[in-house]
Design a protein around this motif. Structure first.
Motif, PDB file in Angstrom:
ATOM      1  N   THR A  10      45.838  53.690  42.093  1.00 37.59           N
ATOM      2  CA  THR A  10      45.807  53.457  40.572  1.00 37.59           C
ATOM      3  C   THR A  10      44.872  54.234  39.864  1.00 37.59           C
ATOM      4  OG1 THR A  10      45.682  51.818  38.928  1.00 37.59           O
ATOM      5  CG2 THR A  10      44.198  51.534  40.812  1.00 37.59           C
ATOM      6  N   SER A  11      44.881  54.588  38.567  1.00 37.15           N
ATOM      7  CA  SER A  11      43.956  55.043  37.819  1.00 37.15           C
ATOM      8  C   SER A  11      43.388  54.160  37.134  1.00 37.15           C
ATOM      9  CB  SER A  11      44.534  56.351  37.043  1.00 37.15           C
ATOM     10  OG  SER A  11      45.586  55.826  36.024  1.00 37.15           O
ATOM     11  N   ASN A  12      43.558  52.860  37.276  1.00 35.66           N
ATOM     12  CA  ASN A  12      43.403  51.796  36.402  1.00 35.66           C
ATOM     13  C   ASN A  12      42.706  50.675  37.467  1.00 35.66           C
ATOM     14  OD1 ASN A  12      44.056  52.686  33.860  1.00 35.66           O
ATOM     15  ND2 ASN A  12      46.246  52.257  34.422  1.00 35.66           N
ATOM     16  N   ASP A  34      35.699  52.404  43.856  1.00 33.37           N
ATOM     17  CA  ASP A  34      36.918  52.673  43.940  1.00 33.37           C
ATOM     18  C   ASP A  34      37.799  52.213  44.893  1.00 33.37           C
ATOM     19  OD1 ASP A  34      36.729  55.111  42.244  1.00 33.37           O
ATOM     20  OD2 ASP A  34      35.303  56.003  43.578  1.00 33.37           O
ATOM     21  N   SER A  49      41.286  53.605  43.804  1.00 31.70           N
ATOM     22  CA  SER A  49      41.410  54.550  42.860  1.00 31.70           C
ATOM     23  C   SER A  49      41.957  55.791  43.219  1.00 31.70           C
ATOM     24  CB  SER A  49      40.080  54.705  41.959  1.00 31.70           C
ATOM     25  OG  SER A  49      39.345  55.895  42.586  1.00 31.70           O
ATOM     26  N   THR A  50      42.464  56.629  42.273  1.00 33.67           N
ATOM     27  CA  THR A  50      43.084  57.978  42.482  1.00 33.67           C
ATOM     28  C   THR A  50      41.727  59.006  43.162  1.00 33.67           C
ATOM     29  OG1 THR A  50      42.571  58.792  40.207  1.00 33.67           O
ATOM     30  CG2 THR A  50      44.812  58.053  40.737  1.00 33.67           C
ATOM     31  N   ARG A  51      40.555  58.551  42.782  1.00 36.28           N
ATOM     32  CA  ARG A  51      39.446  59.441  43.382  1.00 36.28           C
ATOM     33  C   ARG A  51      39.790  59.122  45.046  1.00 36.28           C
ATOM     34  NH1 ARG A  51      37.450  57.110  38.607  1.00 36.28           N
ATOM     35  NH2 ARG A  51      36.798  55.380  39.520  1.00 36.28           N
ATOM     36  N   GLU A  59      44.883  65.044  45.461  1.00 35.65           N
ATOM     37  CA  GLU A  59      45.865  64.063  44.553  1.00 35.65           C
ATOM     38  C   GLU A  59      47.227  64.530  44.942  1.00 35.65           C
ATOM     39  OE1 GLU A  59      44.365  63.624  40.683  1.00 35.65           O
ATOM     40  OE2 GLU A  59      42.278  63.536  41.262  1.00 35.65           O
ATOM     41  N   ALA A  64      49.658  57.838  40.933  1.00 36.19           N
ATOM     42  CA  ALA A  64      49.482  56.335  40.807  1.00 36.19           C
ATOM     43  C   ALA A  64      50.576  55.820  39.636  1.00 36.19           C
ATOM     44  CB  ALA A  64      48.162  56.338  39.730  1.00 36.19           C
ATOM     45  N   ASP A 114      50.632  48.841  36.384  1.00 39.64           N
ATOM     46  CA  ASP A 114      51.066  49.927  36.780  1.00 39.64           C
ATOM     47  C   ASP A 114      52.459  50.303  36.868  1.00 39.64           C
ATOM     48  OD1 ASP A 114      48.422  50.824  36.788  1.00 39.64           O
ATOM     49  OD2 ASP A 114      48.378  51.498  38.801  1.00 39.64           O
TER      50      ASP A 114
END
Length: 135
Positions: A10-12, A34, A49-51, A59, A64, A114
């Motif tokens: 997720t980015s959230n 993250d 997280s996407t990181r 990526e 996400a 999401d």
């Protein structure tokens, strides 16, 4: 071989952590900014997280908020009680109110922030209860 966990990318991450803590009533363990996990008796729901994708090749490995096939499922003691407890909170996310399925589970289906499908279910028929007692 045993299924250990499902991971949502997720980015959230903070939003999803709060969401899953609210619906399950359990605190997630956040190991880093993250990555977090919600541990249950049967498996773990991980949120990254996407990181974190940089550790898996970049990526392009996962995107996400683009799940259109999987349903994250939690067996609960009484889906009707959970529905009553969560109805106001889940209002914008509900896909289907508690409904008995042909395979014997009563299910509450909703989406997380999401868009991932989530199912809270309670086995209702003798066959469904037996199946879940064995697993």
């Amino acid at each position: 071989m045993n299924l250990t966990s499902i991971r949502i990318i997720t980015s959230n991450i903070d939003v999803l952590i709060k969401f899953y803590e609210h619906i399950t009533g359990k605190q997630m363990i956040q190991y880093t900014p993250d990555f977090a996990e919600l541990k249950t008796d049967g498996a773990t729901l991980a949120i990254g997280s996407t990181r974190t994708l940089q550790f898996f090749g970049g990526e392009s490995v996962a995107r996400a908020a683009e799940n259109h096939t999987a349903i994250i499922e939690f067996r609960v003691d009484d889906v009707e009680n959970d529905y009553q407890r969560l109805a106001d909170y889940l209002e914008p996310y509900i896909v289907q109110k508690p409904t008995t399925m042909p395979w014997g589970n009563k299910s509450l289906l909703f989406r997380d922030p999401d868009g991932n499908l989530v199912n809270l279910f309670t086995p209702m028929t003798a066959e469904a209860v037996k199946k879940h007692a064995e697993g």
